[in-house]
Design a protein around this motif. Structure first.
Motif, PDB file in Angstrom:
ATOM      1  N   ILE A   1       0.741  -1.174   0.032  1.00 20.18           N
ATOM      2  CA  ILE A   1       0.075   0.107   0.001  1.00 20.18           C
ATOM      3  C   ILE A   1       0.858   1.238   0.061  1.00 20.18           C
ATOM      4  O   ILE A   1       1.817   1.401   0.904  1.00 20.18           O
ATOM      5  CB  ILE A   1      -1.003   0.215   1.396  1.00 20.18           C
ATOM      6  CG1 ILE A   1      -1.830  -1.316   1.142  1.00 20.18           C
ATOM      7  CG2 ILE A   1      -1.686   1.298   1.278  1.00 20.18           C
ATOM      8  CD1 ILE A   1      -2.606  -1.509   2.643  1.00 20.18           C
ATOM      9  N   ALA A   2       0.682   2.082  -1.184  1.00 24.64           N
ATOM     10  CA  ALA A   2       1.395   3.524  -0.993  1.00 24.64           C
ATOM     11  C   ALA A   2       0.430   4.478  -0.152  1.00 24.64           C
ATOM     12  O   ALA A   2      -0.556   4.783  -0.702  1.00 24.64           O
ATOM     13  CB  ALA A   2       1.645   3.765  -2.668  1.00 24.64           C
ATOM     14  N   GLU A   3       1.000   4.777   0.870  1.00 21.68           N
ATOM     15  CA  GLU A   3       0.363   5.643   1.641  1.00 21.68           C
ATOM     16  C   GLU A   3       0.396   7.234   1.187  1.00 21.68           C
ATOM     17  O   GLU A   3       1.554   7.836   1.436  1.00 21.68           O
ATOM     18  CB  GLU A   3       0.811   5.543   3.251  1.00 21.68           C
ATOM     19  CG  GLU A   3      -0.011   6.689   4.050  1.00 21.68           C
ATOM     20  CD  GLU A   3      -1.391   6.661   4.069  1.00 21.68           C
ATOM     21  OE1 GLU A   3      -2.145   7.684   3.692  1.00 21.68           O
ATOM     22  OE2 GLU A   3      -1.850   5.564   4.434  1.00 21.68           O
TER      23      GLU A   3
ATOM     24  N   LYS B   1      -3.535   4.836  -1.504  1.00 19.95           N
ATOM     25  CA  LYS B   1      -4.397   5.253  -0.139  1.00 19.95           C
ATOM     26  C   LYS B   1      -4.217   6.486  -0.097  1.00 19.95           C
ATOM     27  O   LYS B   1      -3.186   7.270  -0.027  1.00 19.95           O
ATOM     28  CB  LYS B   1      -3.897   4.440   0.985  1.00 19.95           C
ATOM     29  CG  LYS B   1      -4.812   4.649   2.062  1.00 19.95           C
ATOM     30  CD  LYS B   1      -4.332   3.821   3.384  1.00 19.95           C
ATOM     31  CE  LYS B   1      -5.065   4.211   4.561  1.00 19.95           C
ATOM     32  NZ  LYS B   1      -4.172   5.232   5.146  1.00 19.95           N
ATOM     33  N   PHE B   2      -5.585   7.243   0.060  1.00 16.25           N
ATOM     34  CA  PHE B   2      -5.528   8.709   0.237  1.00 16.25           C
ATOM     35  C   PHE B   2      -6.140   8.725   1.669  1.00 16.25           C
ATOM     36  O   PHE B   2      -6.796   7.907   2.077  1.00 16.25           O
ATOM     37  CB  PHE B   2      -6.513   9.242  -0.797  1.00 16.25           C
ATOM     38  CG  PHE B   2      -5.703   9.043  -2.050  1.00 16.25           C
ATOM     39  CD1 PHE B   2      -4.821  10.203  -2.495  1.00 16.25           C
ATOM     40  CD2 PHE B   2      -6.135   8.110  -3.071  1.00 16.25           C
ATOM     41  CE1 PHE B   2      -4.304  10.189  -3.885  1.00 16.25           C
ATOM     42  CE2 PHE B   2      -5.331   8.156  -4.244  1.00 16.25           C
ATOM     43  CZ  PHE B   2      -4.521   9.094  -4.740  1.00 16.25           C
ATOM     44  N   GLN B   3      -6.276  10.108   2.246  1.00 16.68           N
ATOM     45  CA  GLN B   3      -7.111  10.278   3.352  1.00 16.68           C
ATOM     46  C   GLN B   3      -7.792  11.597   2.971  1.00 16.68           C
ATOM     47  O   GLN B   3      -7.490  12.542   2.530  1.00 16.68           O
ATOM     48  CB  GLN B   3      -5.739  10.879   4.342  1.00 16.68           C
ATOM     49  CG  GLN B   3      -6.507  11.386   5.684  1.00 16.68           C
ATOM     50  CD  GLN B   3      -6.699   9.920   6.581  1.00 16.68           C
ATOM     51  OE1 GLN B   3      -6.181   8.933   6.291  1.00 16.68           O
ATOM     52  NE2 GLN B   3      -8.209  10.036   6.843  1.00 16.68           N
TER      53      GLN B   3
ATOM     54  N   GLU C   1      -5.336  -0.154  -7.468  1.00 14.59           N
ATOM     55  CA  GLU C   1      -6.233  -0.018  -6.728  1.00 14.59           C
ATOM     56  C   GLU C   1      -6.288   1.592  -5.837  1.00 14.59           C
ATOM     57  O   GLU C   1      -5.102   1.789  -5.311  1.00 14.59           O
ATOM     58  CB  GLU C   1      -6.757  -0.803  -5.738  1.00 14.59           C
ATOM     59  CG  GLU C   1      -7.941  -0.811  -4.932  1.00 14.59           C
ATOM     60  CD  GLU C   1      -8.420  -2.136  -4.208  1.00 14.59           C
ATOM     61  OE1 GLU C   1      -9.156  -1.868  -3.245  1.00 14.59           O
ATOM     62  OE2 GLU C   1      -7.688  -3.070  -4.398  1.00 14.59           O
ATOM     63  N   GLY C   2      -7.462   2.246  -5.793  1.00 14.68           N
ATOM     64  CA  GLY C   2      -7.417   3.312  -5.015  1.00 14.68           C
ATOM     65  C   GLY C   2      -8.203   3.170  -3.927  1.00 14.68           C
ATOM     66  O   GLY C   2      -9.061   2.207  -3.801  1.00 14.68           O
TER      67      GLY C   2
END
Length: 106
Positions: free
Chosen positions: A4-6, A34-36, A82-83
């Protein structure tokens, strides 16, 4: 193993930078970008869980709109990654069309 790329809010509210971070995540071998996403008012606003005027002003500068989040999803699809966002984030879950993802154990 899932990588997972944070990305979080490291795009600083810049949609072009967010797109580049998606590309770099894929090139680096990540499976998920992965977004916030959150509502700054609910956290830092006057009636939020942690009222803080300075943090609130800053959060507003880095937050992407719902339409921009949908663009991120399209770019993730184009890049073949994947987002994702935290599964507990019901507000933004509709952007991704689901809340079940390997990133969240779903």
């Amino acid at each position: 193993m899932i990588i997972i790329a944070e990305i979080g809010i490291n795009h600083n509210g810049n949609l072009n930078l967010a797109h580049e971070l998606i590309r770099q995540a894929k090139l680096s071998g990540a499976d998920i970008a992965k977004f916030q996403f959150y509502d700054p008012a609910k956290i830092f606003g006057p009636t939020g869980s942690h009222p803080n005027p300075e943090a609130y002003r800053h959060a507003l500068t880095v937050q992407l709109s719902f339409e921009q989040a949908k663009q991120l999803k399209r770019w993730c699809d184009e890049e073949g990654i994947e987002g994702g966002e935290p599964a507990a984030n019901v507000t933004w879950a509709t952007v991704y069309g689901h809340r079940s993802s390997p990133a969240w154990g779903g």
